[in-house]
Scaffold this motif. Structure first.
Motif, PDB file in Angstrom:
ATOM      1  N   CYS A  54       0.914  -1.180  -0.153  1.00 33.57           N
ATOM      2  CA  CYS A  54       0.429  -0.078   0.141  1.00 33.57           C
ATOM      3  C   CYS A  54       0.675   1.320   0.190  1.00 33.57           C
ATOM      4  O   CYS A  54       1.365   1.036   1.137  1.00 33.57           O
ATOM      5  CB  CYS A  54      -0.901  -0.468   1.675  1.00 33.57           C
ATOM      6  SG  CYS A  54      -1.680   1.054   1.545  1.00 33.57           S
ATOM      7  N   CYS A 101      -2.337   7.750  -0.668  1.00 36.71           N
ATOM      8  CA  CYS A 101      -2.213   7.216  -1.270  1.00 36.71           C
ATOM      9  C   CYS A 101      -2.665   7.424  -2.583  1.00 36.71           C
ATOM     10  O   CYS A 101      -3.200   8.401  -3.022  1.00 36.71           O
ATOM     11  CB  CYS A 101      -3.417   6.455  -0.691  1.00 36.71           C
ATOM     12  SG  CYS A 101      -4.614   5.862  -2.274  1.00 36.71           S
ATOM     13  N   GLU A 139     -10.118   9.820   1.892  1.00 37.80           N
ATOM     14  CA  GLU A 139      -8.744   9.541   1.837  1.00 37.80           C
ATOM     15  C   GLU A 139      -8.364  10.735  -0.027  1.00 37.80           C
ATOM     16  O   GLU A 139      -7.272  11.058  -0.866  1.00 37.80           O
ATOM     17  CB  GLU A 139      -8.375   7.964   0.804  1.00 37.80           C
ATOM     18  CG  GLU A 139      -7.750   7.306   1.967  1.00 37.80           C
ATOM     19  CD  GLU A 139      -6.867   5.632   1.736  1.00 37.80           C
ATOM     20  OE1 GLU A 139      -6.875   6.447   0.811  1.00 37.80           O
ATOM     21  OE2 GLU A 139      -7.177   5.304   2.740  1.00 37.80           O
ATOM     22  N   CYS A 177      -6.119   0.546  -7.806  1.00 37.10           N
ATOM     23  CA  CYS A 177      -5.237  -0.034  -6.666  1.00 37.10           C
ATOM     24  C   CYS A 177      -4.206  -1.077  -7.627  1.00 37.10           C
ATOM     25  O   CYS A 177      -5.353  -1.974  -7.503  1.00 37.10           O
ATOM     26  CB  CYS A 177      -5.518  -0.221  -5.344  1.00 37.10           C
ATOM     27  SG  CYS A 177      -4.632  -0.634  -3.933  1.00 37.10           S
TER      28      CYS A 177
HETATM   29 FE1  SF4 Z   1      -3.822   1.640  -0.193  1.00 42.82          FE
HETATM   30 FE2  SF4 Z   1      -4.485   3.425  -1.770  1.00 42.82          FE
HETATM   31 FE3  SF4 Z   1      -3.900   1.031  -2.643  1.00 42.82          FE
HETATM   32 FE4  SF4 Z   1      -5.963   1.500  -0.483  1.00 42.82          FE
HETATM   33  S1  SF4 Z   1      -5.808   2.440  -2.578  1.00 42.82           S
HETATM   34  S2  SF4 Z   1      -5.268   0.114  -0.574  1.00 42.82           S
HETATM   35  S3  SF4 Z   1      -4.782   3.472   0.130  1.00 42.82           S
HETATM   36  S4  SF4 Z   1      -2.552   2.157  -1.775  1.00 42.82           S
END
Ligand code: SF4
Ligand code: 13P
Length: 330
Positions: free
Chosen positions: A98, A184, A212, A283
């Protein structure tokens, strides 16, 4: 044409056999599969429970199963391992990290603690176990406001690592919060202009925004001034989005978070329309887990997420406080 048809049916066959193998292995090991809302549809469909990060750790803690396959990212599985050391917590791909959790390490946190020695450290659950071990409280996007409100009023708070969630919590609670500048990479790119464009196209939609997102502070400013309609703009965790879409009378929703979220929303509400705020909100870490990796995880009981006892004992304290405030018993 023939080979194309052959290719499709072969893929279908592989997928179907993989799915039945996963189901068989799950029964054989009496395992629980949990999946985050951003996981690919095939994984969500196989999970016993799909939810947000708080819901996943809650289900893992409350389950009587001894083996939990955690289809999410590493810090989430690590949190479950800290809270349930007697269980075997497996993650199908160890590389599922992450960017937000990686934005602060323990040495950086120690520097901040030295700079603000009287501050209470509230760490978003998207952090490593070492960072949690140096924190006073943990929180998720579902309970961040409740956690901060539970801390004595006179205390100054150091909020790590997500600056947009931190700004949101500071605004809602009115507390003195020092915010760490982490973010993020998926959510930080969202601009208020993305919202404005979608408002023009979908004026009758509800807007569901993850805290976020880079546009959160701007949205709150426009909400306060009345430029944004407070009756159609909601800042919510992924679990909060599911709840809201179910109970809302609206037929159309613009969703400002990772695009995987659209699948559980559409599945639960087939009669409603869900539009991504930006279709590039993907992601890559959440997408690392697929059917072959889930099958291998169950077949070879890999990869076990283990946390060193000494660090786990320290990290348990802020997680336990979060669970107590969120009323999870264990
Ligand atoms: Fe991490 Fe962003 Fe993926 Fe959520 S979306 S797991 S905060 S990298
Ligand atoms: P939720 O707790 O809202 O599921 O968020 C987790 C996350 O990683 C969002 O990017």
């Amino acid at each position: 044409m023939t080979s194309q048809t052959h290719g499709i049916s072969k893929t279908k066959y592989d997928k179907a056999s993989l799915i039945s193998e996963i189901k068989r292995l799950k029964r054989q090991h009496d395992a629980l599969i949990v999946a985050h809302n951003y996981q690919i549809p095939e994984i969500q469909d196989l999970a016993d429970y799909v939810g947000d990060s708080l819901g996943l750790s809650r289900q893992s803690a409350l389950s009587d199963k001894k083996i939990i396959v955690f289809c999410g990212v590493h810090f989430m599985a690590e949190t479950a391992a800290i809270f349930s050391p007697e269980k075997m917590i497996l993650i199908p791909d160890l590389q599922a990290g992450c960017s937000l959790a990686a934005s602060i390490d323990v040495s950086e946190l120690k520097k901040w603690k030295k700079k603000y020695p009287d501050a209470v450290v509230v760490s978003y659950v998207n952090t490593s176990v070492e960072v949690k071990a140096e924190s006073d409280y943990c929180c998720t996007s579902t309970n961040a406001v409740d956690i901060v409100n539970a801390i004595p009023k006179e205390k100054r708070i150091l909020f790590i690592p997500d600056m947009f969630l931190g700004q949101y919590v500071a605004k809602i609670t009115g507390r003195d919060i020092i915010i760490y500048p982490g973010e993020c990479h998926v959510h930080a790119r969202v601009r208020f202009s993305d919202m404005q464009k979608k408002i023009q196209h979908y004026p009758n939609s509800d807007f569901l925004i993850h805290p976020e997102c880079g546009c959160v502070t701007n949205c709150m400013h426009h909400l306060a001034s009345g430029d944004l309609d407070a009756n159609s703009t909601y800042i919510l965790s992924t679990g909060g989005m599911v709840k809201h879409a179910k109970k809302s009378n609206k037929k159309q929703f613009v969703v400002a978070t990772e695009v995987g979220m659209l699948y559980p929303l559409r599945k639960e509400n087939p009669e409603k329309e869900f539009i991504p705020l930006r279709s590039d909100m993907i992601c890559e870490y959440m997408k690392m887990i697929n059917l072959p990796k889930l099958r291998d995880s169950l077949k070879y009981l890999q990869y076990q997420v283990k946390v060193e006892k000494k660090v786990a004992t320290k990290a348990y304290v802020p997680i336990r406080r979060m669970y107590e405030i969120s009323k999870i018993k264990k």
